[in-house]
Design a protein around this motif. Structure first.
Motif, PDB file in Angstrom:
ATOM      1  N   UNK A 156      30.141  38.158  43.162  1.00  0.00           N
ATOM      2  CA  UNK A 156      31.288  39.033  43.047  1.00  0.00           C
ATOM      3  C   UNK A 156      31.614  39.209  41.574  1.00  0.00           C
ATOM      4  N   UNK A 157      32.627  39.994  41.288  1.00  0.00           N
ATOM      5  CA  UNK A 157      33.053  40.220  39.917  1.00  0.00           C
ATOM      6  C   UNK A 157      34.540  39.911  39.812  1.00  0.00           C
ATOM      7  N   UNK A 158      34.896  39.046  38.887  1.00  0.00           N
ATOM      8  CA  UNK A 158      36.287  38.738  38.601  1.00  0.00           C
ATOM      9  C   UNK A 158      36.502  38.979  37.115  1.00  0.00           C
ATOM     10  N   UNK A 159      37.260  40.005  36.792  1.00  0.00           N
ATOM     11  CA  UNK A 159      37.510  40.368  35.391  1.00  0.00           C
ATOM     12  C   UNK A 159      36.197  40.560  34.638  1.00  0.00           C
ATOM     13  N   UNK A 160      35.221  41.156  35.301  1.00  0.00           N
ATOM     14  CA  UNK A 160      33.942  41.412  34.655  1.00  0.00           C
ATOM     15  C   UNK A 160      33.007  40.231  34.591  1.00  0.00           C
ATOM     16  N   UNK A 161      33.390  39.123  35.190  1.00  0.00           N
ATOM     17  CA  UNK A 161      32.568  37.909  35.169  1.00  0.00           C
ATOM     18  C   UNK A 161      31.850  37.760  36.506  1.00  0.00           C
ATOM     19  N   UNK A 162      30.517  37.576  36.501  1.00  0.00           N
ATOM     20  CA  UNK A 162      29.800  37.363  37.766  1.00  0.00           C
ATOM     21  C   UNK A 162      30.126  35.986  38.344  1.00  0.00           C
ATOM     22  N   UNK A 163      30.587  35.975  39.575  1.00  0.00           N
ATOM     23  CA  UNK A 163      31.064  34.744  40.206  1.00  0.00           C
ATOM     24  C   UNK A 163      30.402  34.590  41.573  1.00  0.00           C
ATOM     25  N   UNK A 164      29.944  33.388  41.871  1.00  0.00           N
ATOM     26  CA  UNK A 164      29.341  33.115  43.173  1.00  0.00           C
ATOM     27  C   UNK A 164      30.371  33.348  44.271  1.00  0.00           C
ATOM     28  N   UNK A 165      29.944  33.728  45.470  1.00  0.00           N
ATOM     29  CA  UNK A 165      30.895  33.885  46.583  1.00  0.00           C
ATOM     30  C   UNK A 165      31.724  32.618  46.779  1.00  0.00           C
TER      31      UNK A 165
END
Length: 356
Positions: A156-165
């Motif tokens: 996913x994307x949080x504030x442009x940061x790729x984050x694992x589900x």
């Protein structure tokens, strides 16, 4: 050399326009700054510092949480050896153009980004977990913990940061925790905060072979109980907000003078329509023989009870908690359709209704 002195045709002022103050060797090279020049900027009298191998902080102040986070991703996302795969096609497509390759934040750092109150602030984390393809030859270093995976999830994307589900981030965080209370808080918040459903969390914990760990066993029971409570609240909200007629809540149906037919979460006696929340826990991977038998018995009883009610003319509407969360209006339409169709059906058999 001062901070405003150009290192190349590209002045340092240009770097202040970059979203973060953290750049990799490759990014500096693209701006015309060689590795030797970058190293000279990190001398005791220079304006920069080396945050991680191949990653530079363009100021002398202590790194912020965001600096450490982006530095960790730049370190883990360095271009892999030519010819090696960077992960699944889905992950690669999602990461295209991010500057971080196939790397993504996971564990406690990811949960912090998702807004978990029970996860610590980025600055207080001793390390940042970063998920990379298993084929990457990359070592953990300083505050970066590299976790390898044969099949990367789509981030996913949080504030442009790729984050694992969320589910994967939870599993990676729980794998390193020994405090049962901390594990329980994280798992409970995942459900209570609407981040995930119990079944999805348990499946991920099972895939990571964590369900038998002492801190996890009791926490999973609390997770499932919390999941049912949340699903019931959503069911109440659906009936209220979607204008459905009030049902009888949490009742047990029984044949007059005969056996019980099982409990239902909502029942409209005039229309003989029942709603049943399917909150059964998913099967553990590689369960013990006794656990497998118990799980199969519960599943069989669930199916048999539903079939018996339908044989008596009672319409059973099974509702998954995930659908209540993601598509409440659609679920309300299904229930409303069943209530409306009651007028065209044969009358149902008479059943006794008891409090559950």
């Amino acid at each position: 050399m001062t901070q405003n002195t150009p290192l190349s045709s590209c002045p340092l002022n240009h770097f202040r326009e970059v979203r973060q103050r953290v750049l990799s060797t490759a990014q500096l090279r693209a701006h015309g700054v060689s590795a030797t020049q970058a190293a000279s900027q990190c001398l005791p009298s220079g304006p920069w510092q080396q945050l991680l191998p191949g990653v530079y902080l363009l100021h002398r102040e202590p790194p912020t949480g965001a600096d450490r986070l982006h530095g960790a991703l730049l370190y883990a996302g360095r271009t892999p050896t030519p010819g090696r795969r960077a992960g699944s096609p889905q992950a690669a497509a999602a990461q295209a153009g991010s500057g971080y390759g196939a790397a993504m934040v996971t564990g406690l750092a990811a949960l912090t980004l998702y807004g978990f109150d029970s996860a610590p602030p980025l600055m207080s984390l001793r390390r940042i977990d970063v998920l990379v393809p298993r084929t990457r030859r990359l070592r953990s270093t300083r505050f970066v913990q590299v976790l390898r995976s044969a099949g990367l999830p789509c981030p996913g994307q949080v504030a442009g940061v790729p984050v694992a589900p969320v589910e994967r981030a939870l599993a990676d965080a729980v794998a390193e925790l020994t405090d049962a209370a901390a594990v329980r808080r994280l798992l409970t918040e995942a459900v209570r905060g609407g981040h995930s459903e119990p079944a999805a969390v348990v499946r991920e914990l099972s895939a990571a072979k964590l369900l038998s760990r002492a801190p996890v066993v009791d926490a999973v029971d609390s997770l499932l109980a919390e999941g049912r409570a949340v699903a019931e609240r959503r069911l109440y909200a659906m009936v209220r907000d979607q204008g459905l007629p009030d049902p009888l809540w949490n009742v047990e149906l029984r044949m007059p003078g005969g056996p019980g037919l099982g409990g239902v979460d909502a029942y409209w006696p005039d229309q003989a329509v029942a709603v049943v929340l399917d909150t059964r826990a998913p099967r553990h991977s590689a369960p013990e023989a006794g656990e497998q038998k118990e799980h199969d018995a519960r599943g069989s009883a669930y199916t048999t009870g539903r079939e018996h009610l339908e044989e008596l003319g009672i319409t059973v509407v099974p509702v998954a908690p995930r659908k209540l969360r993601e598509a409440m209006e659609q679920q309300a339409t299904v229930v409303r359709t069943a209530l409306t169709a009651a007028a065209d059906r044969e009358p149902a058999a008479y059943v006794m209704i008891l409090p559950r």
